[in-house]
Design a protein around this motif. Sequence first.
Motif, short mmCIF file in Angstrom:
data_model
loop_
_atom_site.label_atom_id
_atom_site.label_comp_id
_atom_site.label_asym_id
_atom_site.label_seq_id
_atom_site.Cartn_x
_atom_site.Cartn_y
_atom_site.Cartn_z
N PRO A 32 5.83 11.06 6.37
CA PRO A 32 4.68 10.72 7.21
C PRO A 32 3.38 11.37 6.74
N GLU A 33 3.46 12.62 6.35
CA GLU A 33 2.26 13.31 5.88
C GLU A 33 1.74 12.68 4.59
N THR A 34 2.66 12.31 3.70
CA THR A 34 2.26 11.68 2.43
C THR A 34 1.57 10.35 2.67
N GLU A 35 2.13 9.54 3.55
CA GLU A 35 1.51 8.25 3.84
C GLU A 35 0.12 8.45 4.46
N GLY A 36 0.00 9.45 5.29
CA GLY A 36 -1.30 9.74 5.88
C GLY A 36 -2.32 10.15 4.82
N ILE A 37 -1.91 10.96 3.88
CA ILE A 37 -2.81 11.38 2.80
C ILE A 37 -3.27 10.17 1.99
N LEU A 38 -2.34 9.31 1.62
CA LEU A 38 -2.68 8.14 0.82
C LEU A 38 -3.65 7.23 1.56
N THR A 39 -3.40 7.04 2.85
CA THR A 39 -4.27 6.14 3.63
C THR A 39 -5.66 6.73 3.79
N GLU A 40 -5.74 8.01 4.09
CA GLU A 40 -7.04 8.66 4.27
C GLU A 40 -7.92 8.53 3.03
N TYR A 41 -7.32 8.62 1.87
CA TYR A 41 -8.09 8.59 0.63
C TYR A 41 -8.12 7.21 -0.01
N GLY A 42 -7.73 6.22 0.73
CA GLY A 42 -7.89 4.85 0.29
C GLY A 42 -7.03 4.46 -0.90
N VAL A 43 -5.89 5.10 -1.06
CA VAL A 43 -4.98 4.76 -2.15
C VAL A 43 -4.15 3.55 -1.75
N ASP A 44 -4.21 2.50 -2.55
CA ASP A 44 -3.46 1.28 -2.27
C ASP A 44 -2.03 1.46 -2.75
N PHE A 45 -1.11 1.59 -1.82
CA PHE A 45 0.30 1.76 -2.17
C PHE A 45 1.15 0.58 -1.71
N THR A 46 0.49 -0.55 -1.43
CA THR A 46 1.22 -1.75 -1.04
C THR A 46 1.87 -2.39 -2.26
N ASP A 47 2.81 -3.28 -2.00
CA ASP A 47 3.45 -4.02 -3.10
C ASP A 47 2.45 -4.98 -3.73
N PHE A 48 2.64 -5.24 -5.01
CA PHE A 48 1.77 -6.19 -5.70
C PHE A 48 2.06 -7.61 -5.20
N SER A 49 1.00 -8.39 -5.05
CA SER A 49 1.12 -9.74 -4.50
C SER A 49 1.78 -10.68 -5.51
N GLU A 50 2.23 -11.81 -5.00
CA GLU A 50 2.84 -12.82 -5.87
C GLU A 50 1.84 -13.33 -6.90
N LYS A 51 0.59 -13.46 -6.48
CA LYS A 51 -0.45 -13.93 -7.40
C LYS A 51 -0.60 -12.98 -8.57
N VAL A 52 -0.51 -11.69 -8.32
CA VAL A 52 -0.62 -10.69 -9.38
C VAL A 52 0.62 -10.73 -10.27
N LEU A 53 1.78 -10.81 -9.66
CA LEU A 53 3.03 -10.78 -10.43
C LEU A 53 3.18 -12.02 -11.31
N LYS A 54 2.55 -13.13 -10.93
CA LYS A 54 2.63 -14.34 -11.75
C LYS A 54 1.88 -14.20 -13.06
N CYS A 55 1.02 -13.18 -13.16
CA CYS A 55 0.30 -12.93 -14.41
C CYS A 55 1.19 -12.27 -15.46
N LEU A 56 2.36 -11.81 -15.05
CA LEU A 56 3.28 -11.15 -15.97
C LEU A 56 4.18 -12.18 -16.66
N PRO A 57 4.76 -11.83 -17.81
CA PRO A 57 5.71 -12.75 -18.45
C PRO A 57 6.84 -13.09 -17.49
#
Length: 1068
Positions: free
Chosen positions: A536-561
């Motif tokens: 919980p504390e780690t997630e709070g730290i990441l959110t406070e400092y605007g770190v994007d830790f979400t999964d990559f979208s399908e649109k992004v993953l389609k750019c990969l081989p």
Amino acid sequence: MDHIGYARSTYAQPVKDGASWSGPQQKNAYARLVQQHHSSRFKFYLDYVAQKLHLDDADPEDITLDSACMDDLKAGQGNNAANNRSTPKKICENPGVSKVDRMCEHGGTIEKADSQPGKYQPGGECSTIQGGELEEKAVSTPGSRKTSHNVIQPPLSKACSELEEPQLVKPKQKSQAGIKSSQREQKAEGGDKRGFARIRNQSESASTPPSHDRKRQLSESHSEAMHSAEFMSPGQAWSSRGTNRSSAPNSDNKRGKGRKRNIFEAYMTKDEVSAGLKKGELIQGSLRINPKKFHEAFLPSPDGLRDIFIDGVVSRNRALNGDVVVVKLLPQEQWKVVKPDSCDVEEDAGRAAIPKNSPLVLSEQHVQDGGGSPDLIIEAQFDSDTEEASSLVSRMNNISLGDHGKASKEHQTSAVESNALSTQNTRHLPDTCLQKTAKVVYVLEKKHSRAATGFIKPLGDKSREAAKKYALFSPVDHRVPRIYIPLVDCPDGFAVRPQDYANTLFICRITAWKEDSNFAEGKLMKSLGQAGEIEPETEGILTEYGVDFTDFSEKVLKCLPQNLPWSIPQEELKKRKDLRKECIFTIDPATARDLDDALSCKRLQDGNFEVGVHIADVSYFVQEGSALDTMASERATSVYLVQKVIPMLPRLLCEELCSLNPMTDRLTFSVIWKMTPQGQILDEWFGRTVICSCVKLSYDHAQSMIENPDKLMNADELPPVSPQHTIDEIHQAVLDLHNIAQNLRKQRFDEGALRLDQLKLAFTLDKESGMPQGCYIYNYRDSNKLVEEFMLLANMAVAHQIYRQFPGEALLRRHPPPQTKLLNDLMEFCDQMGLQLDFTNSGTLHKSLNDQFGNDEYSNARKEVLTNMCSRPMQMALYFCSGALKDECLFRHYALNVPLYTHFTSPIRRFPDLIVHRLLAASIGCGPPLKMRQDVIQKQAEHCNDRKTASKRVQELSAELFFAVYVRECGPLESEAMVMGVLNEAFDVLILRYGVQKRIYCNALPLLSSNFQQIGKKPELTLIWKPEKDGEQPVRQVIGIFTLLEVVLKSDNVPLKYTALLKKPEAP
């Protein structure tokens, strides 16, 4: 017995809670009492009574006054009395902070009244506390300055009741205690950022001793009780009648109280701001808020000298930490008077006790899965939370000279005793004696995420309409205002049993902050879990400092081989130099999975070497303008936590397709030199290549090869090795690289490079639970230095190549010289301590710092302390577009002492490296021209700077979190420590075993007394320990800068907070 340091008046009348006062008579009586009693404690008691009598007329949501305020006060008195040696507890947290500012930030909604004689003014006679005890100015004595604190202070109730027996004041018969009390010093800014305290960005407030048993909601007891409701001035208390001061959202103006008045100024229009900036009437910059004193904020001055001071929450005008703001300077009469030596005003011993440069904030870099990759020189250890004002504000006369010295008697009494300049017109003072002050008039860019972790609580009066719609969110970070949140956002059972959520951590995001409200409005995003737990504390730290830790979208993953397993197309192989048969290998941390650099070294027949640096060709997979490129540019960097990595790119690229895994064909960008054994470069080549690494070495493997040059290593001592190359061939290549690297390193430092190595904390984790099992100081060895030298060389070579070809579009990295003001403070401190350091340039500093001490254990400890002090004036290195700066002198890198530098060697985890790869490809004709314009490159560079700063802070907080958990689970921990700074009633130490800093408070130790004195220019604190048994003699201990001590780290009852205690020395 008189209240120590305060005078009584024969005109004072007893004031009892619940007394029946009539309207006008109440006001007159109140005014008379305040005029006759200068005790801030007594005024606080009267204010408390006055507010209590008027709670029925005020909105409970506006004045959040509850028993916590008095409870905290009495608890503090109890603790002091128990110690039998404490001095009066501070009521006014900081003399320079107005009551309105406290109310605005943390809960009160008092409208700011005009300055009037008799009202409280910033800089008034208000005692200060260091570590829960009064820090008093030392009394001058021949040859030394000494302060003693061994008086017993009566509790508040007793002090107030004694006022029922007034006595006449005899002005010329001041007791010694009275003299000391009248010479109160300002609290020295400091605290241990690396103390890993519970409050994020406010690691252990310097004003709160560990002996205080604070609740989990520390932000509540401080912010609500001591900031929100304390010190309503008489005028404010009485003018509140008939005025609607509610700041609750959608508050209905009941009882005919009228429309709410604005607390904050309206922002200027964009046209006004643009015109003001062009005329030079306004100043733009990045706002920094002091994490330990939220009411103090700073802006870099255009002249590069002393920062501009923004005094109070009202002047900050709703801007948050990191925002790009526009400010307007206040009239010179409102500038702050400081006391440098050039003003010829004697500095009191209390202030001189604190090394003005003492880096009470330690910036660490933790080596985790590449987070400490050796291509990263410690370019700067400056942390944004360490303000220039850490030393400056501690010497500031928190007074306003708007009336040219015509202040109230109370104001004048304190000001005159602390600074003779208080009666002078600021226009007649030199610039060295003044600090400019300003107010925010516009927010250009909201860099702060507007998200915060904290706790929720119901509003005060449940019968009020607002309490049925809203709850109050109290952020852990005091720099963020308290927030009204819709009750519907709260958990279902919160309205019925709010106490069940007292220890639950939440995330809230600010959605609005109106001009007429002290509170922001926001939306509760989610419940994180129990406070003090790692995830919980780690997630709070990441959110406070605007770190994007979400999964990559399908649109992004389609750019990969898409066709896996992927192999290099034949047409691509034809375009590249084939190096797959060469002896190329990686050297990384043992746990690293994103291997983005490899090395090669081949002996030539002429006795020279062909040395190659081979970097993963990420630009082949990340096409400019693609969805993947856009996502990477937004994230800008991978974030390395203790337990995991938040990657910049999808793991398929980071750990597979781009990672230079052994015995796998991989695409690379290479720099290959022909050089002599001494490291002299004879030839240089850049190009796209394909390699096949023959082995994945760890730093331990490489170090073993370096330390055992003649040893025949066995296959079981190394990871799997490609059959195309022998272990001896790899061993010899490592030795050759090591020898060349040593010569390169010597040349760099001979030519003026600087390196400030600081202690870095690393952890071993339980594989199942993820909990810290152990921690240790990371050892930077020859194998690390080997890799670092060649990464630096590649970065410098690429910088010159892209700047030659694209002088207006090159993405480079510069490191400004140290901040002048802080560097001067550091030089003054070294002179006081008799340290011969040469600050002429980076090279002379490096040489003198390393030549200053020997190699024994004590000398090494002193070097660590001094290295931390030297790190504080250093500025952050910055990415920039070459076309954005017209003066090439500004391109220089101070620490490396080179004219051009960039980042090329880590494109998997740094977006600037990816841009540099594209520029390099275009410069040698093996890639298309960069599509980004000059202004776009500069904007991206600034964004990368912001994200790098945030990433660095997140890394630090992650390490703080794990260390606090480690102390809780495995403590108490014992270690040697060295003193870094000495105050009147506390001292700061660097704990050598763990590389953390803590403040040790005298009132937390079993002492008979503690005496501060100035021996020449050196501060000393003498401790007299209580005998453990009857008949034993007290033990005397002297604490000074560089004193070596034994300390114990113990976990507190508050989650993620621990205390450092000094071990009692043995009797001689």
